[in-house]
Design an enzyme around this catalytic site. Structure first.
Site, PDB file in Angstrom:
ATOM      1  N   GLY A   1      72.301  31.173  20.280  1.00 46.96           N
ATOM      2  CA  GLY A   1      72.084  29.745  20.522  1.00 46.96           C
ATOM      3  C   GLY A   1      72.842  29.228  21.736  1.00 46.96           C
ATOM      4  O   GLY A   1      72.287  28.566  22.613  1.00 46.96           O
ATOM      5  N   ARG A   2      74.132  29.568  21.819  1.00 48.25           N
ATOM      6  CA  ARG A   2      74.952  29.033  22.914  1.00 48.25           C
ATOM      7  C   ARG A   2      74.665  29.715  24.250  1.00 48.25           C
ATOM      8  O   ARG A   2      75.287  29.385  25.258  1.00 48.25           O
ATOM      9  CB  ARG A   2      76.434  29.119  22.557  1.00 48.25           C
ATOM     10  CG  ARG A   2      76.914  30.503  22.144  1.00 48.25           C
ATOM     11  CD  ARG A   2      78.279  30.438  21.484  1.00 48.25           C
ATOM     12  NE  ARG A   2      78.707  31.710  20.902  1.00 48.25           N
ATOM     13  CZ  ARG A   2      78.335  32.156  19.691  1.00 48.25           C
ATOM     14  NH1 ARG A   2      77.490  31.447  18.962  1.00 48.25           N
ATOM     15  NH2 ARG A   2      78.796  33.292  19.217  1.00 48.25           N
TER      16      ARG A   2
ATOM     17  N   GLU B   1      70.204  18.888  10.677  1.00 49.81           N
ATOM     18  CA  GLU B   1      70.200  17.748  11.602  1.00 49.81           C
ATOM     19  C   GLU B   1      68.871  17.668  12.364  1.00 49.81           C
ATOM     20  O   GLU B   1      68.276  16.599  12.510  1.00 49.81           O
ATOM     21  CB  GLU B   1      71.332  17.886  12.631  1.00 49.81           C
ATOM     22  CG  GLU B   1      72.729  17.753  12.068  1.00 49.81           C
ATOM     23  CD  GLU B   1      73.343  19.097  11.689  1.00 49.81           C
ATOM     24  OE1 GLU B   1      72.592  20.012  11.269  1.00 49.81           O
ATOM     25  OE2 GLU B   1      74.568  19.228  11.791  1.00 49.81           O
TER      26      GLU B   1
ATOM     27  N   LYS C   1      76.871  24.819   7.816  1.00 53.66           N
ATOM     28  CA  LYS C   1      75.476  24.488   7.479  1.00 53.66           C
ATOM     29  C   LYS C   1      75.264  24.590   5.968  1.00 53.66           C
ATOM     30  O   LYS C   1      74.624  23.752   5.350  1.00 53.66           O
ATOM     31  CB  LYS C   1      74.504  25.423   8.206  1.00 53.66           C
ATOM     32  CG  LYS C   1      74.513  25.257   9.717  1.00 53.66           C
ATOM     33  CD  LYS C   1      73.404  26.067  10.393  1.00 53.66           C
ATOM     34  CE  LYS C   1      73.480  25.980  11.902  1.00 53.66           C
ATOM     35  NZ  LYS C   1      72.382  26.592  12.622  1.00 53.66           N
TER      36      LYS C   1
ATOM     37  N   GLU D   1      83.155  29.103  20.229  1.00 53.17           N
ATOM     38  CA  GLU D   1      82.276  29.644  19.193  1.00 53.17           C
ATOM     39  C   GLU D   1      82.196  31.172  19.333  1.00 53.17           C
ATOM     40  O   GLU D   1      82.044  31.888  18.346  1.00 53.17           O
ATOM     41  CB  GLU D   1      80.880  29.014  19.274  1.00 53.17           C
ATOM     42  CG  GLU D   1      80.100  29.195  17.980  1.00 53.17           C
ATOM     43  CD  GLU D   1      78.732  28.531  17.981  1.00 53.17           C
ATOM     44  OE1 GLU D   1      78.424  27.782  18.915  1.00 53.17           O
ATOM     45  OE2 GLU D   1      77.967  28.774  17.042  1.00 53.17           O
TER      46      GLU D   1
ATOM     47  N   HIS E   1      94.874  10.383  35.560  1.00 56.64           N
ATOM     48  CA  HIS E   1      95.496   9.125  35.130  1.00 56.64           C
ATOM     49  C   HIS E   1      95.740   9.132  33.629  1.00 56.64           C
ATOM     50  O   HIS E   1      95.944   8.079  33.023  1.00 56.64           O
ATOM     51  CB  HIS E   1      94.599   7.947  35.527  1.00 56.64           C
ATOM     52  CG  HIS E   1      94.386   7.898  37.009  1.00 56.64           C
ATOM     53  ND1 HIS E   1      95.162   7.136  37.856  1.00 56.64           N
ATOM     54  CD2 HIS E   1      93.535   8.591  37.802  1.00 56.64           C
ATOM     55  CE1 HIS E   1      94.772   7.339  39.100  1.00 56.64           C
ATOM     56  NE2 HIS E   1      93.775   8.221  39.099  1.00 56.64           N
TER      57      HIS E   1
ATOM     58  N   LYS F   1      66.243  27.355  17.003  1.00 52.82           N
ATOM     59  CA  LYS F   1      65.975  28.792  16.916  1.00 52.82           C
ATOM     60  C   LYS F   1      65.598  29.160  15.480  1.00 52.82           C
ATOM     61  O   LYS F   1      64.621  29.847  15.235  1.00 52.82           O
ATOM     62  CB  LYS F   1      67.222  29.543  17.370  1.00 52.82           C
ATOM     63  CG  LYS F   1      67.130  31.022  17.312  1.00 52.82           C
ATOM     64  CD  LYS F   1      68.417  31.632  17.849  1.00 52.82           C
ATOM     65  CE  LYS F   1      68.519  33.084  17.444  1.00 52.82           C
ATOM     66  NZ  LYS F   1      69.804  33.663  17.820  1.00 52.82           N
TER      67      LYS F   1
HETATM   68  C1  G6Q Z   1      75.107  28.600  18.846  1.00 49.56           C
HETATM   69  C2  G6Q Z   1      75.299  28.203  17.486  1.00 49.56           C
HETATM   70  C3  G6Q Z   1      74.827  26.852  17.095  1.00 49.56           C
HETATM   71  C4  G6Q Z   1      73.308  26.692  17.010  1.00 49.56           C
HETATM   72  C5  G6Q Z   1      72.979  25.387  16.297  1.00 49.56           C
HETATM   73  C6  G6Q Z   1      71.501  25.098  16.219  1.00 49.56           C
HETATM   74  O1  G6Q Z   1      75.394  29.680  19.289  1.00 49.56           O
HETATM   75  O2  G6Q Z   1      74.975  29.164  16.580  1.00 49.56           O
HETATM   76  O3  G6Q Z   1      75.356  25.892  17.956  1.00 49.56           O
HETATM   77  O4  G6Q Z   1      72.744  26.732  18.276  1.00 49.56           O
HETATM   78  O5  G6Q Z   1      73.539  25.411  15.018  1.00 49.56           O
HETATM   79  O6  G6Q Z   1      70.830  26.127  15.595  1.00 49.56           O
HETATM   80  P1  G6Q Z   1      69.257  26.186  15.633  1.00 49.56           P
HETATM   81  O7  G6Q Z   1      68.816  26.340  17.037  1.00 49.56           O
HETATM   82  O8  G6Q Z   1      68.891  27.350  14.764  1.00 49.56           O
HETATM   83  O9  G6Q Z   1      68.754  24.876  15.064  1.00 49.56           O
END
Ligand code: G6Q
Length: 545
Positions: free
Chosen positions: A265-266, A210, A510, A351, A382, A204
């Protein structure tokens, strides 16, 4: 004191929590408890009768919802008010799955038309890839897609794809890379052919370390396999709200799928972040996933609080977190395809509700988000179920199971179901000392030993669980199930008066990661931080212990 702890329903619940009888006697005294405390919605059936609740509990919980203006807050969420106040953003993942125009204008933009255009662009892309119209740089069809993204740009697509394995069209393989650990991408690329591999870079922000690093390594690999810079456009697409950065990175503008700041994002698998899902199951099934989630949105918006599935689940969670000191909540999926859901719900809930300041900036004086964990049944039986049955803490559980398996084979499914239902029964009723002793009646132990062993075999019971059933796992029921948990998460946050839609702790990670990176690659030894951080950084720089 915060407003919440002064509400009359809050204080009534506190007093009432000490008076709720053991579930064994609640079931014994009311043969209709199952009918009373269960409901169906959107292809899901929820049995919440095995909870530490009475009519009085529910009535007080619904009063809490009313005193917390929950209905108004639900409306604010779904109508696009900027309820993410720390980022001044609307929260409109529900609009992504709307089946007709919800008529939401955000800062002058009709978001529905943007959503529809993006779905059409996705459809076109999926068609081109799966039909072989889209060719790789040597003229071959694309056979493999590598999705690069992390967090919300990874978990949703990965786990929904896994869950919908029976719906894969078989036209494409999909691989997921998230971690910056090189092993992840190196292992994924082994065996792939650059001529037939396409990369989707999902970010996003287009600023996540990463994802940027993994995409650069993917590009290097692509060129090392014999492709040239001008071939990149045929093999790299991106999903991002940061078009400028994506273009600077070298992605062709026509290969950038939009994202918006009003989708967290989530909560983003319903957007073009879900492209890997659409490639695997086809656009028709992807639309069914959206439609199932939309059904749950409608239910959430319109069902009275007392018959509203996400509201009931959210309030039950508040009940245990705040009045029984439950520190965690376990999600147990009795379906191998759903084995990833606990991890997905973990991000969603933790989160969103891992917050300790109210919307108006007060420190909370009550617990908020619990730890979400879990796994697949029967495997957990188990292992960690021991803690559920006889551990010292209260851990509410959600059991999730489809009534029909995609793989009906002999007695497997009936055995799976017997374990699922058997666990909820055992958690609820437990085993008394007398029952344990009676079970030892014919053993060779003497009386003292029997007493001692019986003591160890006692299970207090009265451990709460929800059981969620669906006829069959389909794109539509999965959509409804995920939306159910999204809204449940919202309900908890609304009661706790927190912002469920920012994530400053994640953002800090980050920033700090980049700061330490500079120190790890600097020429002089690190000395400005605390002694532990300096010591670890310097050990890493020396590459030896
Ligand atoms: C979700 C978070 C987090 C995010 C990642 C990736 O709600 O904020 O998990 O989705 O850090 O972020 P980008 O999509 O910006 O790379």
């Amino acid at each position: 004191m915060t407003e919440l702890t002064q509400l009359s329903s809050w204080n009534a619940l506190k007093r009432h929590s000490e008076t709720v009888p053991h579930m064994r006697s609640l079931f014994a005294s009311d043969p209709k408890r199952f009918e009373k405390f269960s409901l169906s919605a959107c292809g899901l059936f929820l049995d919440y009768s095995k909870n530490k609740i009475t009519d009085e509990t529910l009535s007080q919980l619904f009063s809490l919802a009313k005193e917390s203006a929950l209905t108004t807050k639900i409306h604010a969420l779904l109508s696009g008010e900027k309820i993410n106040t720390t980022e001044q953003r609307a929260v409109l993942h529900s609009a992504l799955r709307a089946q007709s125009d919800p008529n939401i204008n955000l800062d002058g933009d009709n978001i529905f038309s943007e959503i529809r255009q993006t779905l059409a662009k996705m459809e076109n892309f999926v068609d081109n890839i799966t039909s072989g119209t889209w060719k790789g740089y040597t003229g071959k069809n694309i056979t493999d897609v590598v999705s690069i993204g992390i967090g919300g740009s990874f978990l949703g697509p990965k786990i929904v794809s896994q869950a919908l394995r029976p719906y894969w069209t078989g036209k494409i393989n999909c691989h997921f890379v998230a971690n910056v650990d090189a092993t992840s991408i190196v292992e994924k690329l082994k065996g792939l052919n650059a001529e037939t591999t396409l990369f989707i870079m999902s970010s996003k922000s287009f600023g996540t370390q990463e994802t940027l690093t993994n995409t650069l390594s993917a590009k290097d690999w692509f060129i090392r396999q014999g492709a040239s810079q001008s071939d990149v456009a045929k093999h790299f697409v991106a999903v991002s709200s940061n078009v400028t950065k994506a273009c600077e990175f070298g992605i062709a503008p026509e290969n950038i799928f939009p994202m918006w700041d009003w989708v967290g994002g989530r909560y983003s698998l319903w957007s073009a972040i879900g492209l890997p899902i659409a490639l695997l199951i086809g656009m028709e099934s992807f639309r069914e996933l959206l439609a199932g989630a939309n059904e749950m949105d409608e239910h959430f918006a319109n069902a009275p609080l007392e018959e509203n599935m996400p509201v009931i689940m959210g309030l039950l969670s508040v009940w245990y977190v705040n009045f029984f000191d439950a520190q965690s909540h376990v999600v147990l999926t009795y379906d191998h395809y759903l084995r990833g859901l606990p991890a997905y719900f973990q991000q969603l809930d933790m989160e969103s509700n891992g917050k300790s300041v109210t919307l108006n900036g007060q420190d909370v004086d009550y617990k908020t988000g619990p730890i979400i964990w879990g796994g697949e049944g029967t495997n957990g039986q188990h292992a960690y179920h021991q803690l559920l049955h006889q551990g010292t803490g209260l851990i509410p559980a959600d059991f999730i199971m489809p009534l029909n398996s995609h793989n009906p084979l002999g007695e497997h499914h009936v055995q799976l179901a017997s374990n699922c239902f058997g666990q909820t029964q055992a958690l609820m009723q437990g085993r008394t000392f007398e029952e344990a002793l009676a079970e030892l009646k014919n053993s060779a132990l003497d009386d003292n030993e029997k007493q001692l062993i019986a003591k160890h075999k006692v299970m207090p019971g009265n451990k709460p669980s929800n059981t969620l059933l669906m006829d069959k796992l389909t794109p539509s029921t999965l959509g409804a199930l995920i939306a159910l948990y999204e809204h449940k998460t919202f309900v908890q946050g609304a009661i706790w008066q927190i912002n469920s839609f920012d994530q400053w702790g994640v953002e800090l990670g980050k920033v700090l990661g980049n700061d330490v990176l500079e120190r790890l690659t600097a020429t002089k030894a690190s000395a400005e931080l605390d002694s532990s951080s300096n010591g670890l950084i310097n050990l890493f720089r020396q590459q030896k212990i």
